[in-house]
Design an enzyme around this catalytic site. Structure first.
Site, short mmCIF file in Angstrom:
data_model
loop_
_atom_site.label_atom_id
_atom_site.label_comp_id
_atom_site.label_asym_id
_atom_site.label_seq_id
_atom_site.Cartn_x
_atom_site.Cartn_y
_atom_site.Cartn_z
CD GLN A 24 -2.74 -1.20 2.50
OE1 GLN A 24 -3.93 -1.42 2.47
NE2 GLN A 24 -2.09 -1.03 3.64
CB SER A 51 -10.34 0.56 1.29
OG SER A 51 -9.70 1.32 0.30
CD1 TRP A 62 -5.30 -0.39 -0.68
CD2 TRP A 62 -4.89 1.78 -1.05
NE1 TRP A 62 -6.11 0.33 0.16
CE2 TRP A 62 -5.88 1.66 -0.03
CE3 TRP A 62 -4.48 3.05 -1.43
CZ2 TRP A 62 -6.46 2.78 0.58
CZ3 TRP A 62 -5.05 4.16 -0.81
CH2 TRP A 62 -6.02 4.02 0.18
CE LYS A 142 -13.10 -2.45 7.01
NZ LYS A 142 -13.30 -3.64 6.16
CG PHE A 146 -7.81 1.68 6.25
CD1 PHE A 146 -6.57 1.08 6.41
CD2 PHE A 146 -8.28 1.88 4.95
CE1 PHE A 146 -5.80 0.69 5.31
CE2 PHE A 146 -7.53 1.49 3.86
CZ PHE A 146 -6.29 0.90 4.03
N PRO A 172 -7.72 -0.90 12.72
CG PRO A 172 -7.06 -0.02 10.68
CD PRO A 172 -6.52 -0.50 11.98
CG ASP A 174 -8.20 -6.11 7.04
OD1 ASP A 174 -7.50 -7.09 7.35
OD2 ASP A 174 -8.51 -5.83 5.88
CG ASP A 208 -3.61 -2.42 10.52
OD1 ASP A 208 -4.20 -3.51 10.60
OD2 ASP A 208 -3.68 -1.69 9.52
CD1 TRP A 212 -4.39 -5.86 6.76
CD2 TRP A 212 -2.98 -5.23 5.13
NE1 TRP A 212 -5.09 -5.84 5.59
CE2 TRP A 212 -4.25 -5.46 4.57
CE3 TRP A 212 -1.95 -4.84 4.29
CZ2 TRP A 212 -4.52 -5.30 3.21
CZ3 TRP A 212 -2.20 -4.68 2.94
CH2 TRP A 212 -3.48 -4.91 2.41
#
Length: 239
Positions: A24, A51, A62, A142, A146, A172, A174, A208, A212
């Protein structure tokens, strides 16, 4: 165990992952070279807020976003998304709902001058509240939290300055984080990771950033040896 490892990785380790491993961030760095700074930051916030319910991986989405808007002249963010989303490969669900979100936040986005972006980068908690109010949703939603994370990426790129995320902004929720949390505990994700953040000293949005990409199968080969060893230890727990 997980709090100890995250604490050892630390904010600087999280920063390395963000800037060198997270696709990202790479997509944003690419886009920043093909569009003016103000429009870039506005688009990043808007894109964060739509998103969800993707039709592909977040990394794919992304990059699709970055390549679509690179070199594009954007007069209205709402009209740009009205054209972009129906033709998107990785974000084709709930398009009317997502366009409604863009419309609601567009007035706020229009206030983001370079000066205002710099102010918000120094006070991301204030930005958090502003986005939630513009959308008329819960601050802990969320996509709202984010959007603060992705704003942080965008502002870091534009201003060439690193500001850590505030401790009070939650992770978030996710699908990757929710699934991992269920594997580790019966606690709610937001509560569990806030506890880990306080124990480790690493804010939830940076946690995160660590988790992630690894949960998405990212390679850790580019990390310095000491960080790579810690990430390998973390991967054994989370994958």
């Amino acid at each position: 165990m997980i709090a100890r490892i995250i604490g050892e990785i630390g904010i600087e380790g999280a920063r390395f992952i963000e800037e060198n491993i997270d696709e990202q961030f790479k997509a944003l760095r690419y886009l920043s070279k093909g569009i003016d700074s103000e429009t870039f930051v506005k688009l990043v916030i808007a894109n964060s807020l739509v998103s969800y319910q993707l039709t592909g991986k977040g990394e794919q989405w992304w990059w699709e976003f970055a390549k679509y808007f690179y070199g594009r002249d954007v007069k209205s963010i709402y009209l740009a998304y009205k054209e972009f989303l129906p033709n998107s490969r990785f974000n084709r669900r709930l398009i009317p709902q997502k366009l409604s979100r863009i419309r609601r936040v567009e007035t706020f986005l229009s206030t983001l001058t370079e000066e205002r972006i710099e102010e918000y980068y120094g006070d991301m908690s204030s930005l958090w509240g502003s986005i939630a109010r513009a959308l008329g949703v819960d601050k802990e939603s969320k996509t709202v939290v984010f959007s603060v994370k992705m704003f942080g990426y965008a502002a870091r790129i534009v201003l060439s300055t690193f500001n850590p995320y505030p401790m009070e902004i939650p992770i978030p929720e996710d699908s990757r984080i929710v699934k991992l949390t269920k594997k580790l505990t019966n606690e709610k994700p937001r509560k569990f990771w806030m506890k880990i953040a306080r124990e480790s000293g690493v804010p939830p949005l940076h946690i995160d950033s660590i988790l992630w990409p690894l949960l998405g199968g990212a390679s850790i080969d580019s990390a310095p040896p000491e960080l790579r060893d810690k990430l390998a230890e973390l991967i054994k727990i989370i994958r």
